[in-house]
Write a protein that holds these residues in place. Structure first.
Motif, mmCIF file in Angstrom:
data_model
loop_
_atom_site.group_PDB
_atom_site.id
_atom_site.type_symbol
_atom_site.label_atom_id
_atom_site.label_comp_id
_atom_site.label_asym_id
_atom_site.label_seq_id
_atom_site.Cartn_x
_atom_site.Cartn_y
_atom_site.Cartn_z
ATOM 1 N N UNK A 125 0.839 -1.201 0.000
ATOM 2 C CA UNK A 125 0.000 0.000 0.000
ATOM 3 C C UNK A 125 0.874 1.252 0.000
ATOM 4 N N UNK A 126 1.939 1.223 0.839
ATOM 5 C CA UNK A 126 2.863 2.370 0.847
ATOM 6 C C UNK A 126 3.581 2.491 -0.499
ATOM 7 N N UNK A 127 4.002 1.343 -1.033
ATOM 8 C CA UNK A 127 4.684 1.364 -2.323
ATOM 9 C C UNK A 127 3.762 1.898 -3.417
ATOM 10 N N UNK A 128 2.508 1.482 -3.378
ATOM 11 C CA UNK A 128 1.558 1.973 -4.376
ATOM 12 C C UNK A 128 1.385 3.483 -4.252
ATOM 13 N N UNK A 129 1.291 4.007 -3.020
ATOM 14 C CA UNK A 129 1.151 5.446 -2.817
ATOM 15 C C UNK A 129 2.357 6.188 -3.394
ATOM 16 N N UNK A 130 3.566 5.665 -3.126
ATOM 17 C CA UNK A 130 4.780 6.300 -3.664
ATOM 18 C C UNK A 130 4.805 6.240 -5.185
ATOM 19 N N UNK A 131 4.421 5.109 -5.721
ATOM 20 C CA UNK A 131 4.445 4.973 -7.177
ATOM 21 C C UNK A 131 3.379 5.829 -7.849
ATOM 22 N N UNK A 132 2.233 5.980 -7.201
ATOM 23 C CA UNK A 132 1.217 6.884 -7.746
ATOM 24 C C UNK A 132 1.735 8.315 -7.784
ATOM 25 N N UNK A 133 2.425 8.716 -6.703
ATOM 26 C CA UNK A 133 2.999 10.054 -6.658
ATOM 27 C C UNK A 133 4.046 10.230 -7.759
ATOM 28 N N UNK A 134 4.899 9.225 -7.934
ATOM 29 C CA UNK A 134 5.922 9.289 -8.974
ATOM 30 C C UNK A 134 5.297 9.305 -10.364
ATOM 31 N N UNK A 135 4.251 8.505 -10.559
ATOM 32 C CA UNK A 135 3.581 8.472 -11.865
ATOM 33 C C UNK A 135 2.948 9.821 -12.175
ATOM 34 N N UNK A 136 2.346 10.466 -11.160
ATOM 35 C CA UNK A 136 1.752 11.794 -11.382
ATOM 36 C C UNK A 136 2.830 12.825 -11.704
ATOM 37 N N UNK A 137 3.958 12.741 -11.000
ATOM 38 C CA UNK A 137 5.042 13.686 -11.271
ATOM 39 C C UNK A 137 5.572 13.540 -12.697
ATOM 40 N N UNK A 138 5.816 12.290 -13.101
ATOM 41 C CA UNK A 138 6.331 12.050 -14.459
ATOM 42 C C UNK A 138 5.296 12.462 -15.501
ATOM 43 N N UNK A 139 4.008 12.196 -15.221
ATOM 44 C CA UNK A 139 2.954 12.588 -16.170
ATOM 45 C C UNK A 139 2.883 14.105 -16.305
ATOM 46 N N UNK A 140 3.025 14.827 -15.190
ATOM 47 C CA UNK A 140 3.018 16.291 -15.246
ATOM 48 C C UNK A 140 4.212 16.805 -16.049
ATOM 49 N N UNK A 141 5.382 16.185 -15.818
ATOM 50 C CA UNK A 141 6.570 16.568 -16.581
ATOM 51 C C UNK A 141 6.372 16.280 -18.062
ATOM 52 N N UNK A 142 5.785 15.125 -18.363
ATOM 53 C CA UNK A 142 5.512 14.773 -19.757
ATOM 54 C C UNK A 142 4.572 15.786 -20.406
ATOM 55 N N UNK A 143 3.500 16.169 -19.704
ATOM 56 C CA UNK A 143 2.549 17.138 -20.251
ATOM 57 C C UNK A 143 3.217 18.484 -20.487
ATOM 58 N N UNK A 144 4.086 18.899 -19.545
ATOM 59 C CA UNK A 144 4.777 20.181 -19.706
ATOM 60 C C UNK A 144 5.690 20.166 -20.925
ATOM 61 N N UNK A 145 6.426 19.072 -21.108
ATOM 62 C CA UNK A 145 7.336 18.983 -22.255
ATOM 63 C C UNK A 145 6.542 18.879 -23.550
ATOM 64 N N UNK A 146 5.410 18.179 -23.523
ATOM 65 C CA UNK A 146 4.564 18.125 -24.720
ATOM 66 C C UNK A 146 4.075 19.512 -25.102
ATOM 67 N N UNK A 147 3.652 20.292 -24.102
ATOM 68 C CA UNK A 147 3.199 21.649 -24.374
ATOM 69 C C UNK A 147 4.336 22.507 -24.921
ATOM 70 N N UNK A 148 5.520 22.382 -24.319
ATOM 71 C CA UNK A 148 6.671 23.140 -24.793
ATOM 72 C C UNK A 148 7.046 22.731 -26.214
ATOM 73 N N UNK A 149 7.011 21.430 -26.482
ATOM 74 C CA UNK A 149 7.337 20.945 -27.826
ATOM 75 C C UNK A 149 6.340 21.461 -28.855
ATOM 76 N N UNK A 150 5.061 21.463 -28.482
ATOM 77 C CA UNK A 150 4.040 21.983 -29.400
ATOM 78 C C UNK A 150 4.276 23.467 -29.672
ATOM 79 N N UNK A 151 4.631 24.232 -28.629
ATOM 80 C CA UNK A 151 4.918 25.655 -28.828
ATOM 81 C C UNK A 151 6.113 25.881 -29.732
ATOM 82 N N UNK A 152 7.174 25.082 -29.532
ATOM 83 C CA UNK A 152 8.350 25.201 -30.392
ATOM 84 C C UNK A 152 8.030 24.830 -31.835
#
Length: 362
Positions: free
Chosen positions: A189-216
Motif C-alpha cells: 500500500x505504501x509502495x503503491x502510494x509512492x508509485x502513484x505520486x511518482x507516476x503523477x510527477x512524471x505525467x506532469x513533466x511529460x505534459x509540460x514537455x509536450x506543451x513546450x514541444x508543441x509551442x516550439x
C-alpha cells in the motif's frame, strides 16, 4: 535644355509648328511602339534600383528567417528527444504501479483466504478441545486394562499429544502467514502510494514537455511560413526587376535605333524666324531633339536669348568655350562640337527640354 529653357518666339512657332508637331509625333511613335513601353529610361532605372534594394532586403530577411528556423528545428528535435525519454519514464512508472496494484490485490485476496483459514482452524481446534473434555477422564486402571500392553498405552498417549501439537502448529502457522500478509499489504500500500505520486510527477513533466514541444513546433512552422512568404515576395520582386530590365533594354534599343535613324536626315530647306539659314545634318545630338528645338534652322536669339541649331543660351555657349557672343554666329561645325560636348554621350540629354518630349532621356 534645363539651363537652356526659354519662351519660344511667336514667329518661329507659327512657321515651324506643323512640321515640328508631325516630326515629334513620328519620333514618339517610333520610340514607343506599345503602351507597355511608355516609360522613361530614368523611371525604369529607378524602378530597377528600388527592386534591387528590395531584393537585398528580402534576401537578408530570408537568410535570418532560415537561421531562426534552423535554431527552432534544433530546439524542437531536442524537446522531442526529451519528450520521448519522459514518455518512456511515464510508461515504466505506470507499469510499475500496475504491477504493484496487481500484487496488492493478490496479497489482499491471500490475506482474506488466510483469515478465513485461521478462523476455520481455530473453530476445529476449539471443537477438538471441547470434545476432549466433554467426556469423563478414564481412570488409570481402566486405561491400563484396556491397553494391550505398556507400549500400546504409550502409543495412545503420544498420539493424542501429537494431534494436539499438530493442531496448535497449524493454527500458529496460519496466524503467522496472516501476520506476514498484513505486513505485505501495508508495504504494498505504501509502495503503491509512492508509485502513484511518482507516476503523477512524471505525467506532469511529460505534459509540460509536450506543451513546450508543441509551442516550439508552432514557432518553427510560423518561421517557415514567414520565410516562404519572403521567398515568394523575393521571387516576385526579382521577376518584376527582370521585366523592368527587359523593358529598359527594349526602350534603349528603340531609342538608339531612332537616334541612328534620325541623326542624318535629308537637308532641311530654309526655315523662317530671324532670317537664319537652314543647314543639313549630320547632327551632334539625335535629330528628333534638333527638329523639336530648332527644326534644323540656325535661329538668331529669341526673347530668352537662345539661338543656333541647338538653341544654346548665351551663358551656356560661353561656358562651353564658344568663340562668338551667341551660338548662331558660329559655324555649324563649332555648334556641333559644343553640342556634342554638352550632350556627353546622352548623359546631358536633360539640358534640352525637347529630349523628354520626344522620349529621349539620359
Amino acid at each position: 535644355m534645363t539651363h537652356l529653357r526659354r519662351p519660344r518666339p511667336v514667329g518661329v512657332l507659327a512657321v515651324a509648328a506643323p512640321v515640328l508637331l508631325l516630326a515629334v509625333l513620328a519620333a514618339v511613335v517610333l520610340l514607343f511602339p506599345t503602351a507597355g513601353d511608355a516609360r522613361t529610361t530614368s523611371g525604369l532605372r529607378s524602378e530597377i534600383d528600388r527592386a534591387r534594394g528590395r531584393e537585398q532586403q528580402l534576401s537578408s530577411t530570408v537568410a535570418r528567417l532560415e537561421a531562426l528556423e534552423g535554431t527552432a528545428a534544433k530546439a524542437v528535435a531536442a524537446a522531442q528527444g526529451r519528450l520521448a525519454d519522459v514518455r518512456a519514464q511515464s510508461t515504466a512508472a505506470q507499469s510499475r504501479l500496475a504491477r504493484t496494484e496487481g500484487d496488492l490485490r493478490a496479497t489482499r485476496a491471500h490475506l482474506v483466504r488466510l483469515r478465513r483459514r485461521l478462523s476455520e482452524g481455530r473453530e476445529i481446534l476449539a471443537e477438538v478441545l471441547r470434545a476432549r473434555y466433554a467426556y469423563e477422564k478414564p481412570d488409570l486402571v481402566e486405561v491400563v486394562l484396556s491397553s494391550r500392553g505398556f507400549s500400546d498405552l504409550v502409543e495412545r498417549l503420544n498420539f493424542l499429544k501429537r494431534v494436539q501439537q499438530r493442531d496448535t502448529l497449524i493454527v500458529a502457522g496460519v496466524r503467522d502467514a496472516r501476520d506476514q500478509a498484513v505486513g505485505d499489504e501495508r508495504r504494498l500500500d505504501r509502495l503503491r502510494t509512492d508509485q502513484q505520486r511518482e507516476a503523477r510527477r512524471v505525467a506532469a513533466q511529460r505534459d509540460a514537455i509536450e506543451s513546450m514541444t508543441a509551442g516550439l513546433e508552432q514557432r518553427r512552422a510560423a518561421l517557415a511560413s514567414a520565410r516562404d512568404a519572403r521567398r515568394a515576395a523575393l521571387s516576385n520582386t526579382r521577376a518584376g526587376r527582370r521585366r523592368a530590365e527587359r523593358s529598359l533594354s527594349r526602350l534603349e534599343a528603340q531609342q538608339r535605333a531612332a537616334a541612328r535613324q534620325y541623326t542624318t536626315p535629308a537637308a532641311s530647306s530654309g526655315g523662317g524666324g530671324g532670317g537664319g539659314a537652314s543647314s543639313g545634318g549630320p547632327w551632334a545630338i539625335p535629330w528628333p531633339i534638333v527638329q523639336c528645338e530648332s527644326g534644323g534652322v540656325n535661329h538668331p536669339p529669341n526673347s530668352a536669348g537662345a539661338s543656333g541649331y541647338y538653341q544654346f543660351m548665351p551663358q551656356t555657349w560661353q561656358a562651353l568655350g564658344g568663340s562668338t557672343p551667341n551660338a548662331y554666329q558660329a559655324p555649324k561645325a563649332e555648334q556641333d562640337r559644343l553640342a556634342a560636348k554638352l550632350w556627353n554621350g546622352g548623359a546631358g540629354a536633360g539640358n534640352w527640354d525637347c529630349a523628354a518630349m520626344v522620349g529621349i532621356t539620359g
